[in-house]
Design an enzyme around this catalytic site. Structure first.
Site, mmCIF file in Angstrom:
data_model
loop_
_atom_site.group_PDB
_atom_site.id
_atom_site.type_symbol
_atom_site.label_atom_id
_atom_site.label_comp_id
_atom_site.label_asym_id
_atom_site.label_seq_id
_atom_site.Cartn_x
_atom_site.Cartn_y
_atom_site.Cartn_z
ATOM 1 N N TYR A 24 8.942 -12.641 -31.708
ATOM 2 C CA TYR A 24 7.925 -11.603 -31.923
ATOM 3 C C TYR A 24 6.504 -12.141 -32.105
ATOM 4 O O TYR A 24 5.573 -11.353 -32.273
ATOM 5 C CB TYR A 24 8.323 -10.740 -33.127
ATOM 6 C CG TYR A 24 9.666 -10.070 -32.947
ATOM 7 C CD1 TYR A 24 9.853 -9.119 -31.956
ATOM 8 C CD2 TYR A 24 10.761 -10.415 -33.743
ATOM 9 C CE1 TYR A 24 11.090 -8.507 -31.763
ATOM 10 C CE2 TYR A 24 11.996 -9.805 -33.562
ATOM 11 C CZ TYR A 24 12.152 -8.865 -32.568
ATOM 12 O OH TYR A 24 13.369 -8.261 -32.379
ATOM 13 N N HIS A 101 7.608 -1.986 -27.078
ATOM 14 C CA HIS A 101 8.438 -3.050 -27.624
ATOM 15 C C HIS A 101 7.699 -4.366 -27.416
ATOM 16 O O HIS A 101 7.202 -4.622 -26.315
ATOM 17 C CB HIS A 101 9.805 -3.117 -26.933
ATOM 18 C CG HIS A 101 10.610 -1.891 -27.176
ATOM 19 N ND1 HIS A 101 11.252 -1.653 -28.368
ATOM 20 C CD2 HIS A 101 10.833 -0.812 -26.404
ATOM 21 C CE1 HIS A 101 11.848 -0.479 -28.304
ATOM 22 N NE2 HIS A 101 11.611 0.058 -27.122
ATOM 23 N N ARG A 112 20.353 -3.816 -26.436
ATOM 24 C CA ARG A 112 18.919 -3.470 -26.522
ATOM 25 C C ARG A 112 18.394 -2.877 -25.216
ATOM 26 O O ARG A 112 17.237 -2.453 -25.140
ATOM 27 C CB ARG A 112 18.084 -4.706 -26.865
ATOM 28 C CG ARG A 112 18.369 -5.280 -28.228
ATOM 29 C CD ARG A 112 17.406 -6.413 -28.563
ATOM 30 N NE ARG A 112 17.969 -7.277 -29.568
ATOM 31 C CZ ARG A 112 17.864 -7.075 -30.889
ATOM 32 N NH1 ARG A 112 17.207 -6.047 -31.362
ATOM 33 N NH2 ARG A 112 18.428 -7.922 -31.733
HETATM 34 O O1 CA2 Z 1 10.663 -5.920 -29.291
HETATM 35 C C1 CA2 Z 1 10.507 -5.006 -30.107
HETATM 36 O O2 CA2 Z 1 9.409 -4.593 -30.436
HETATM 37 C C2 CA2 Z 1 11.711 -4.384 -30.794
HETATM 38 O O3 CA2 Z 1 11.480 -2.996 -30.917
HETATM 39 C C3 CA2 Z 1 11.802 -5.035 -32.154
HETATM 40 C C4 CA2 Z 1 13.042 -4.603 -32.945
HETATM 41 C C5 CA2 Z 1 14.302 -4.767 -32.104
HETATM 42 O O4 CA2 Z 1 15.422 -4.242 -32.814
HETATM 43 C C6 CA2 Z 1 14.189 -4.059 -30.777
HETATM 44 O O5 CA2 Z 1 15.364 -4.280 -30.039
HETATM 45 C C7 CA2 Z 1 12.995 -4.577 -29.997
HETATM 46 C C8 CA2 Z 1 13.181 -5.447 -34.205
HETATM 47 C C9 CA2 Z 1 12.056 -5.216 -35.166
HETATM 48 C C10 CA2 Z 1 12.201 -6.179 -36.278
HETATM 49 O O6 CA2 Z 1 11.106 -7.057 -36.241
HETATM 50 C C11 CA2 Z 1 11.190 -8.241 -36.858
HETATM 51 C C12 CA2 Z 1 10.047 -8.987 -36.864
HETATM 52 C C13 CA2 Z 1 10.055 -10.216 -37.454
HETATM 53 C C14 CA2 Z 1 11.207 -10.687 -38.055
HETATM 54 C C15 CA2 Z 1 12.364 -9.935 -38.040
HETATM 55 C C16 CA2 Z 1 12.341 -8.694 -37.455
#
Ligand code: CA2
Length: 149
Positions: A24, A101, A112
């Protein structure tokens, strides 16, 4: 004052920049908000930027937005792949909805690849990192401009 564009962030996005930077990136959600505000300012848009870990809070905000917002940008996070309720709340909105996303969900695990939210979104941005949010703000400005003509 004109109606705001609401940017909603789902569960765990408060951890952005603090964990899993290989997926991320290093920017925090506060950095993303600042970036969106800079972009919105150049386009004459007013923004509301929120995050919740609770599905019902996101749904309540969507209901509220039906009366107050000009458009909605949402990163539903994990709820994208599971929440019929979130999709139902969004489908009751008349304004444009854009889904963001950060990661390219199609390159990741099979679960996903599907998003309920995509069924009700005017467009989806994924895999552009946190830059995707500002791109969505730009797209929203264009959609609102066209709707006003
Ligand atoms: O890619 C994306 O923006 C997602 O929406 C992020 C979600 C994931 O479940 C989707 O499949 C894709 C996860 C959000 C959690 O974000 C975190 C950020 C840093 C550390 C842990 C989780």
């Amino acid at each position: 004052m004109s109606s705001p564009v609401l940017i909603l962030n789902g569960p765990n996005l408060n951890l952005l920049g603090k964990r899993e930077p290989h997926i991320y990136g290093h920017e925090t959600l506060a950095d993303v908000e600042a970036d969106c505000r800079r972009t919105a300012e150049t386009l004459g848009l007013v923004l509301e930027f929120r995050q919740s870990n609770a599905e019902h809070v996101l749904i309540d905000w969507i209901h509220e937005a039906r009366e107050t917002a000009a458009g909605l940008i949402i990163n539903p996070a994990g709820l994208s792949h599971t929440s019929v309720s979130l999709m139902d709340a969004l489908s009751a909105c008349a304004f444009p909805i854009l889904e963001v996303h950060i990661s390219n969900i199609h390159r990741r695990e099979e679960f996903r690849h599907f998003s309920y939210v995509s069924r009700v979104a005017a467009g989806v941005i994924c895999g552009f990192g946190t830059q995707g949010y500002a791109l969505a703000v730009q797209r929203m400005a264009r959609l609102l401009e066209s709707a006003a003509q």
